[in-house]
Design an enzyme around this catalytic site. Structure first.
Site, PDB file in Angstrom:
ATOM      1  N   ASP A   1       1.105  -1.321  -0.023  1.00 61.83           N
ATOM      2  CA  ASP A   1      -0.198  -0.087   0.291  1.00 61.83           C
ATOM      3  C   ASP A   1       0.674   0.849  -0.559  1.00 61.83           C
ATOM      4  O   ASP A   1       2.309   1.703   0.324  1.00 61.83           O
ATOM      5  CB  ASP A   1      -1.087   0.023   0.940  1.00 61.83           C
ATOM      6  CG  ASP A   1      -1.464   0.909   1.896  1.00 61.83           C
ATOM      7  OD1 ASP A   1      -2.758   1.532   0.487  1.00 61.83           O
ATOM      8  OD2 ASP A   1      -1.702   2.540   2.383  1.00 61.83           O
TER       9      ASP A   1
ATOM     10  N   GLU B   1       0.583  -0.212  -5.287  1.00 61.52           N
ATOM     11  CA  GLU B   1       0.135   0.631  -5.087  1.00 61.52           C
ATOM     12  C   GLU B   1       0.995   1.812  -5.635  1.00 61.52           C
ATOM     13  O   GLU B   1       0.608   2.275  -4.650  1.00 61.52           O
ATOM     14  CB  GLU B   1      -1.307   0.226  -4.587  1.00 61.52           C
ATOM     15  CG  GLU B   1      -2.272   1.325  -4.062  1.00 61.52           C
ATOM     16  CD  GLU B   1      -2.502   2.376  -3.210  1.00 61.52           C
ATOM     17  OE1 GLU B   1      -4.003   2.447  -2.963  1.00 61.52           O
ATOM     18  OE2 GLU B   1      -1.338   2.639  -2.572  1.00 61.52           O
TER      19      GLU B   1
END
Length: 865
Positions: A417, A472
């Site tokens: 993330d 990401e």
């Protein structure tokens, strides 16, 4: 977690010619041994201050606080850094060669230091065997890195929270330790009892903190806003979960089901790991996904953070159960043939003091802390702390964290993330990435973080070669998805984050007849050569409160009253279901080498996600999944779910996602039709709101007979059944072989189809020696049959070892043998004349080879079972 800042920028805006060459360049085999002949100091960039602390350490705990000295050297490996693989693939990166050499040198230097002082990166990443609580002969040993502490104790239920008899000792590297002897042969600290680390910092103040390496943390549910407590987790052998099933084989292409365990219940409450395993995993398998991506696994005290404000990095989220319960979930997934990825958060940490890692920061220097000091250590938009990736103990902590989840819980990979925030000192805040390479390789680049990610990917693939690791990243940094050995950062995939923003823009701001076919095609194919992407039309980001799912954007309030099959569908519902299927399918088929869907969106889940909070009365009403909608046979949600299931079954049969052949042959703005080839399938998408085209001519590569493989207009998917599935479509040659300008849309053959309004139809090539029309049409029929069962009968889910395929049916023969050298990666039809010339040259070369290879290729084309 990071919302997209715009369309995925991958090429310099001023380099259109180079862009085309990058897009269609011949793939080179890169096998680069990283070394550096010139061992002199490299001073090409200045990335903040660095310290020379290469101290020789003892055989015990080896603690080097910062390891980023520009004077460090590395021995030659027989190769130099002149032929960096990524520069050979993308010549436009040549001006940034010094940057790539610098970060490669930094990476190799750090690995060498780890090997010298820790025995190698794999051993270095087993910090959890030393730090935190561990059983050693005759007792429990607890160690904690806290160089800012003046005194330290261990406290808990076992000593009445009085640490005066359990004082810890500090070594020269700031590591505190204590051995607590067993009592009458039993551990002095009972399993599942509460513990904390108490220390005195420079102001003379004593504070209690949850141990940084704690493996479980809980909170008293009867007390509002109660602080979390660390829990000593060491269950007896009889209570430890024993894995029963091996990891399933790595899929050719990941089809990912993004899920949040806590909100997966149909009831307004937090769901458990075991309930998710027993109730939700069979649904995922039934829809033919091959990978589950779990969000919010790491402990986070604030539920509404969606798991992104992590407080305890080695602990599972206790809201949904114990570590043994999570192991049960993962083992159950493996028994169903599903790989499990973890949404790992190493980009920042919760700002919480009493229950988070931030509690160890008591004003000391960055050298003695997990985080940077000052503004560099704080993310102003996320209100969270930022790691100091140059710190030796931070590297140990984070790398060990990755190995812990892989080995202790048998995760099959990670989705990292917030990678954009890590890559740049500005964290992507107020940045619009245009694709200019200066945006990626400058003093704004956080090389410490880049090197950490290189180390992380190297470690993961060393421990688990078949791991899938996804970044990401919204910036589109070149090389993020390239191997570390070739100068890249080492991720297997990046998320194609610009795609969902485009769909939301069209749905909110454009009428249907204004949708631009060329822009849709370019948005979906705009990715770097040799760097794989996972595409998605919507993830959890698009469903957060304040926004809506695609299904809700399309149908809005009519979803409350117009989804019953007992009455005719309104124009809004007709349009909504049709476009929902098309948007998700073209995103899957054209947008990347993998596909992702968030839990519930496969059947058009209405409304939005809203976690319990003061503003909604702490309600769970919008923090759940309404499975009853898709399970109710007379509701139209079943049609979208059935089509989602068929999409994935199509890839199971034809492996088009893993194919390197992707050619867009037509983007007709007037007809609103997009035609493309992926693998050996022909896809026809008609986005026109009204027009149906009879005898619509579509180009294709190989001559022969084609039939329907998947049809969004089939009755089974809520359509009108206008396309005949038993119709043979015979090709006609187009123009002069080997002369693309004489072909139809640069394709040497064509056939005609019926293309109804707002439909997508896929065609597969039938082998010429198959004469039985019933056999030939079996593929399409099997696809539809797999989608028929809207309710999932319990007996259809196979969970025993070896029965991985479940309801998927018999898979088709492997396509790899049929992918010949004439199949190109992302060979996209473009209005750019330079690209057309490149395509013409390649097509001419292909045509010369087709005559010799057609017979052998045709014999290898997949048969439908």
């Amino acid at each position: 977690m990071i919302t997209s800042l715009g369309l995925y920028p991958l090429f310099p805006a001023s380099s259109s010619n180079l862009r085309n060459k990058q897009h269609l360049a011949k793939q080179k085999s890169v096998d680069l041994a990283v070394g550096y002949r010139n061992s002199s100091r490299y001073n090409g960039f200045s990335f903040g201050s660095r310290r020379t602390i290469y101290e020789k350490v003892s055989a015990g705990f080896k603690g080097i606080a910062v390891m980023t000295d520009d004077k460090s050297t590395m021995s030659s490996t027989g190769e130099d850094l002149e032929n960096i693989g990524i520069l050979l693939i993308d010549p436009a990166l040549q001006p940034y060669k010094d940057h790539f050499k610098y970060r490669l040198k930094r990476y190799v230097d750090q690995k060498k230091l780890i090997e010298e002082y820790e025995g190698g990166i794999e051993e270095f990443a087993q910090g959890y065997l030393k730090f935190g609580f561990n059983r050693e002969e005759g007792g429990i040993v607890y160690r904690e890195w806290a160089p800012a502490a003046q005194e330290a104790q261990i406290i808990g239920d076992f000593n009445g929270w009085n640490g005066s008899n359990h004082l810890m000792e500090k070594n020269q590297f700031g590591v505190w330790s204590i051995k607590i002897p067993d009592t009458d042969g039993n551990p002095a600290i009972p399993h599942n009892s509460r513990v904390k680390f108490r220390f005195k910092h420079g102001d003379g103040v004593w504070v209690d903190r949850i141990p940084a390496w704690i493996k479980y943390a809980t909170v008293d549910p009867t007390r509002f806003a109660a602080p979390y407590d660390g829990v000593y987790w060491d269950p007896p052998l009889t209570e430890r979960y024993q894995f029963k099933y091996p990891r399933p084989p790595k899929p050719k292409a990941p089809r990912i089901y993004e899920a949040h365990v806590g909100m997966s219940s149909s009831e307004p409450r937090i769901n458990s790991y075991r309930e998710f395993a027993d109730d939700i995993l069979p649904r995922i398998q039934a829809n033919n996904y091959n990978t589950v991506q779990l969000m919010a696994v790491m402990e986070h005290s604030y539920y509404a953070s969606f798991g992104y404000h992590v407080t305890n990095f080695f602990a599972v989220s206790s809201r949904s159960g114990t570590p043994e319960d999570l192991k049960y979930l993962i083992d159950k997934a493996h028994s169903l043939g599903l790989q499990v990825l973890m949404d790992v958060v190493h980009s920042h940490a919760s700002n919480n003091v009493t229950d988070g890692l931030n509690g160890f920061d008591v004003g000391q220097s960055s050298q003695d802390s997990y985080f940077h000091t000052g503004d560099r250590g704080y993310h102003k938009l996320w209100d969270s702390r930022l790691f100091n990736y140059a710190n030796w103990e931070v590297l140990r902590f984070l790398l060990s964290n990755l190995r812990w989840w892989l080995e202790e819980f048998k995760f099959d990979g990670f989705r990292f993330d917030g990678v954009t925030s890590m890559l740049y000192h500005h964290h992507g805040i107020n940045m619009t990435f245009t694709g200019n390479y200066n945006e990626y390789f400058s003093e704004a680049t956080d090389v410490d973080a880049v090197v950490y990610l290189m180390l992380a990917n190297s470690l993961i693939h060393s421990i688990l070669p078949d791991a899938a690791v996804i970044a990401e990243d919204v910036s589109g940094m070149p090389g993020l998805g390239q191997a570390v050995s070739g100068g890249g950062v080492g991720f297997d995939y990046r998320l194609a984050m610009g795609i969902p923003d485009k769909w939301i823009d069209y749905l909110k701001n454009k009428k249907d007849y204004e949708w631009p076919m060329k822009e849709i095609s370019c948005s979906l194919t705009n990715r770097r050569y040799t760097e794989k992407c996972v595409s998605y039309a919507e993830s959890h980001d698009q469903a957060i409160v304040g926004d809506k799912t695609i299904g809700f954007l399309l149908m809005d309030e009519e979803m409350y009253s117009g989804m019953s099959c007992l009455s005719d569908a309104s124009p809004t519902i007709e349009r909504g279901i049709a476009l929902h299927k098309m948007i998700h399918f073209i995103t899957m088929a054209l947008g990347g080498e993998g596909y992702l869907n968030f839990m519930g969106n496969e059947f058009g889940h209405p409304e939005w996600i809203d976690f319990p909070r003061e503003g909604n009365g702490w309600s769970y009403e919008k923090c759940r999944r309404q499975w009853n909608l898709v399970d109710t046979d007379h509701l139209r949600y079943k049609f979208m779910n059935a089509f989602d299931r068929a999409m994935h079954l199509l890839d199971d049969k034809f492996s088009f996602l893993a194919s390197t052949k992707q050619i867009v042959s037509s983007t007709d703005e007037e007809d609103k039709v997009i035609v493309f080839e992926r693998g050996d399938l022909i896809f026809v998408f008609n986005f026109h709101p009204e027009n149906t085209y009879e005898g619509y001519k579509v180009g294709c590569d190989l001559p022969g007979k084609y039939r329907v493989a998947l049809d969004s207009d089939a009755w089974e998917f809520g359509g009108h059944g206008r396309v005949g599935h038993d119709v043979d479509h015979f090709t006609s040659p187009e123009g002069i072989p080997g002369v693309p300008e004489t072909n139809f849309n640069n394709r040497p053959n064509s056939f005609k189809v019926l293309s109804p309004s707002r439909t997508c139809v896929v065609y597969y090539r039938v082998e010429e020696n198959q004469e039985d029309s019933n056999d030939n049409s079996a593929g399409a029929k099997e696809t539809f049959a797999a989608a028929d069962a809207v309710k999932i009968p319990d007996e259809s889910i196979e969970t025993e070892e070896g029965n991985f395929d479940g309801v998927k049916g018999t898979l088709a023969a492997d396509l790899e043998a049929a992918e010949t050298s004439n199949e190109l990666l992302v060979s996209v039809k473009s209005e750019d004349s330079n690209l057309d010339k490149v395509e013409e040259t390649i097509a001419a070369a292909d045509a010369r080879e087709i005559g010799e290879e057609t017979a052998s290729v045709e014999s290898e084309i997949v048969r439908d079972s």
